[in-house]
Design an enzyme around this catalytic site. Structure first.
Site, PDB file in Angstrom:
ATOM      1  N   ASP A  22     101.627  76.957  83.281  1.00  0.00           N
ATOM      2  CA  ASP A  22     101.054  77.561  84.465  1.00  0.00           C
ATOM      3  C   ASP A  22     101.931  79.090  84.595  1.00  0.00           C
ATOM      4  O   ASP A  22     101.488  80.081  85.205  1.00  0.00           O
ATOM      5  CB  ASP A  22     101.410  76.903  85.692  1.00  0.00           C
ATOM      6  N   PHE A  62      95.220  65.556  82.439  1.00  0.00           N
ATOM      7  CA  PHE A  62      95.913  65.375  83.700  1.00  0.00           C
ATOM      8  C   PHE A  62      95.325  65.954  84.865  1.00  0.00           C
ATOM      9  O   PHE A  62      95.481  65.670  86.031  1.00  0.00           O
ATOM     10  CB  PHE A  62      97.563  66.029  83.257  1.00  0.00           C
ATOM     11  N   ASN A  63      94.863  67.543  84.897  1.00  0.00           N
ATOM     12  CA  ASN A  63      94.571  67.997  86.029  1.00  0.00           C
ATOM     13  C   ASN A  63      93.262  67.348  86.581  1.00  0.00           C
ATOM     14  O   ASN A  63      93.351  67.366  88.055  1.00  0.00           O
ATOM     15  CB  ASN A  63      94.127  69.676  85.742  1.00  0.00           C
ATOM     16  N   ASP A 102     100.363  74.674  89.380  1.00  0.00           N
ATOM     17  CA  ASP A 102     101.322  73.672  89.788  1.00  0.00           C
ATOM     18  C   ASP A 102     102.524  74.050  88.840  1.00  0.00           C
ATOM     19  O   ASP A 102     102.704  73.166  87.874  1.00  0.00           O
ATOM     20  CB  ASP A 102     100.679  72.202  89.540  1.00  0.00           C
ATOM     21  N   HIS A 116      98.010  75.376  77.357  1.00  0.00           N
ATOM     22  CA  HIS A 116      96.924  75.392  78.301  1.00  0.00           C
ATOM     23  C   HIS A 116      96.485  76.468  79.039  1.00  0.00           C
ATOM     24  O   HIS A 116      95.287  76.891  79.060  1.00  0.00           O
ATOM     25  CB  HIS A 116      96.769  73.992  78.946  1.00  0.00           C
ATOM     26  N   ASP A 117      96.978  76.408  80.105  1.00  0.00           N
ATOM     27  CA  ASP A 117      96.543  77.074  81.261  1.00  0.00           C
ATOM     28  C   ASP A 117      96.437  78.860  81.281  1.00  0.00           C
ATOM     29  O   ASP A 117      95.335  79.363  81.507  1.00  0.00           O
ATOM     30  CB  ASP A 117      97.858  77.138  82.450  1.00  0.00           C
ATOM     31  N   THR A 165      94.671  75.954  87.507  1.00  0.00           N
ATOM     32  CA  THR A 165      95.384  75.444  86.276  1.00  0.00           C
ATOM     33  C   THR A 165      96.346  74.103  86.843  1.00  0.00           C
ATOM     34  O   THR A 165      97.242  74.031  85.971  1.00  0.00           O
ATOM     35  CB  THR A 165      96.273  76.379  85.733  1.00  0.00           C
ATOM     36  N   ASN A 201     102.193  69.113  88.121  1.00  0.00           N
ATOM     37  CA  ASN A 201     103.104  68.780  86.934  1.00  0.00           C
ATOM     38  C   ASN A 201     104.452  68.125  87.690  1.00  0.00           C
ATOM     39  O   ASN A 201     105.278  67.706  87.180  1.00  0.00           O
ATOM     40  CB  ASN A 201     103.609  70.107  86.477  1.00  0.00           C
TER      41      ASN A 201
HETATM   42  C1  BDR Z   1      97.220  70.471  82.083  1.00  0.00           C
HETATM   43  O1  BDR Z   1      98.234  69.551  82.756  1.00  0.00           O
HETATM   44  C2  BDR Z   1      99.670  70.116  82.909  1.00  0.00           C
HETATM   45  O2  BDR Z   1     100.529  69.253  82.520  1.00  0.00           O
HETATM   46  C3  BDR Z   1      99.636  71.635  82.495  1.00  0.00           C
HETATM   47  O3  BDR Z   1     100.349  72.432  83.169  1.00  0.00           O
HETATM   48  C4  BDR Z   1      98.038  71.814  82.333  1.00  0.00           C
HETATM   49  O4  BDR Z   1      97.693  72.505  83.354  1.00  0.00           O
HETATM   50  C5  BDR Z   1      97.183  70.148  80.807  1.00  0.00           C
HETATM   51  O5  BDR Z   1      96.465  68.811  80.824  1.00  0.00           O
HETATM   52 CA    CA Z   2      99.252  73.228  85.153  1.00  0.00          CA
END
Ligand code: BDR
Ligand code: CA
Length: 309
Positions: A16, A165-166, A11, A239-240, A124, A40
């Site tokens: 990402d 979040f994801n 996303d 993160h991703d 991701t 996102n």
């Molecule tokens: C995740 O949430 C998104 O904002 C980032 O791309 C990552 O995948 C982190 O919590």
């Molecule tokens: Ca992401």
């Protein structure tokens, strides 16, 4: 050496975008397609962002748009971190790279059904596309070699104290994937929060001096600024791309098998990945959960990835 086949479901999203960068040029991975989901930002924006990244880097990878909203609940976006476009920061040339006509969910189904069970699904973003594919064509489940996802946390979340979040963005989808019975590696905030992209890292990557490093720097300057505003951190957690780094070199992460369950029932803890770190429940492990990261090795992998452009 045979390349590991992957589909990257994402996303974009700043981190990402770096995952795409790392996956697309690796001699160890065969990136079969990029499937895009709302997360996102809205799907209209994330699919444009994925194509912009591919075009900017000259990548000939097909991009498929998937689900624009979660399976059950209302959609949420992360504009505070990723901006109005979902990829604020870089300025792209006018977009000419086309979007594939096929729906991302159909692409996932067709590709897995036509495979020998040797494809890794990397997610991701919210897991909507993969979960929808599993529901539309349940025979794909056994065709998935493994799922490697960025999402969740056994410590604290980043949207609520409980949820990342994801996962919270489509907890039902995560529930479907986590109960699929396929091998899962969960790369959660517990490790991604250790990979902080400090200004010194951005300066190091800038020295690579090619189009990928320029994009990385443009992305990270925005990403780090918003992470500072929202969380007060000097460097944003990248993160991703840790999912991809793990596929390139599994020794970058320490993982621990745990029974992991997605909370889709409670109010305060909705979207939490309940991971039985200590094995209290005496239940079968359902995921390899990342518990530590070799941060220096990770930055080396990122730099190597940028140098391939
Ligand atoms: C995740 O949430 C998104 O904002 C980032 O791309 C990552 O995948 C982190 O919590
Ligand atoms: Ca992401």
């Amino acid at each position: 050496m045979e390349k590991k086949k992957i589909i990257l479901d994402c996303d974009p999203g700043h981190d990402d975008a770096v995952a795409i960068m790392l996956a697309a040029k690796s001699e160890k991975l065969d990136l079969l397609g990029i499937t895009v989901v709302a997360g996102n930002q809205t799907l209209e924006k994330t699919q444009v962002n994925a194509r912009n990244v591919c075009q900017c880097l000259g990548l000939d990878v097909p991009v498929y748009a998937g689900c624009g909203q979660p399976m059950v609940r209302e959609k949420m976006v992360a504009a505070d971190i990723h901006g109005e476009t979902g990829l604020d920061g870089p300025v792209f040339e006018p977009l000419t790279k086309p979007l594939e006509e096929k729906h991302a969910v159909q692409f996932i189904i067709d590709t897995l059904m036509g495979s020998d069970g040797d494809i890794t699904m990397v997610t991701t973003g919210p897991m909507t596309n993969l979960a929808m594919a599993m529901r539309m064509e349940p025979r794909i489940v056994e065709k998935i070699e493994q799922i490697v996802l960025m999402g969740g946390a056994y410590t604290n979340g980043n949207v609520t104290p409980a949820a990342e979040f994801n996962i919270i963005a489509d907890a039902d989808a995560a529930y479907v994937c986590f109960t699929s019975g396929r091998p899962i590696t969960m790369v959660g905030l517990d490790v991604t929060r250790k990979a902080l992209c400090y200004p010194a890292v951005v300066d190091r990557m800038e020295k690579v001096g090619n189009k990928a490093s320029k994009l990385f720097v443009d992305l990270m300057r925005h990403f780090c600024k918003s992470q500072k505003e929202v969380f007060g951190w000097e460097g944003g957690p990248l993160h991703d791309p840790i999912t991809i780094a793990y596929l390139l070199d599994p020794s970058v992460l320490t993982v621990k098998p745990m029974h992991a369950e997605i909370d889709i029932r409670s109010t305060q803890s909705y979207g939490r990945t309940n991971c039985d770190y200590f094995g209290y429940q005496k239940l079968e492990p359902t995921a390899d959960v990342a518990v530590d990261i070799d941060v220096e090795k990770f930055w080396d992998i990122i730099e190597d990835g940028l140098r391939k452009y």
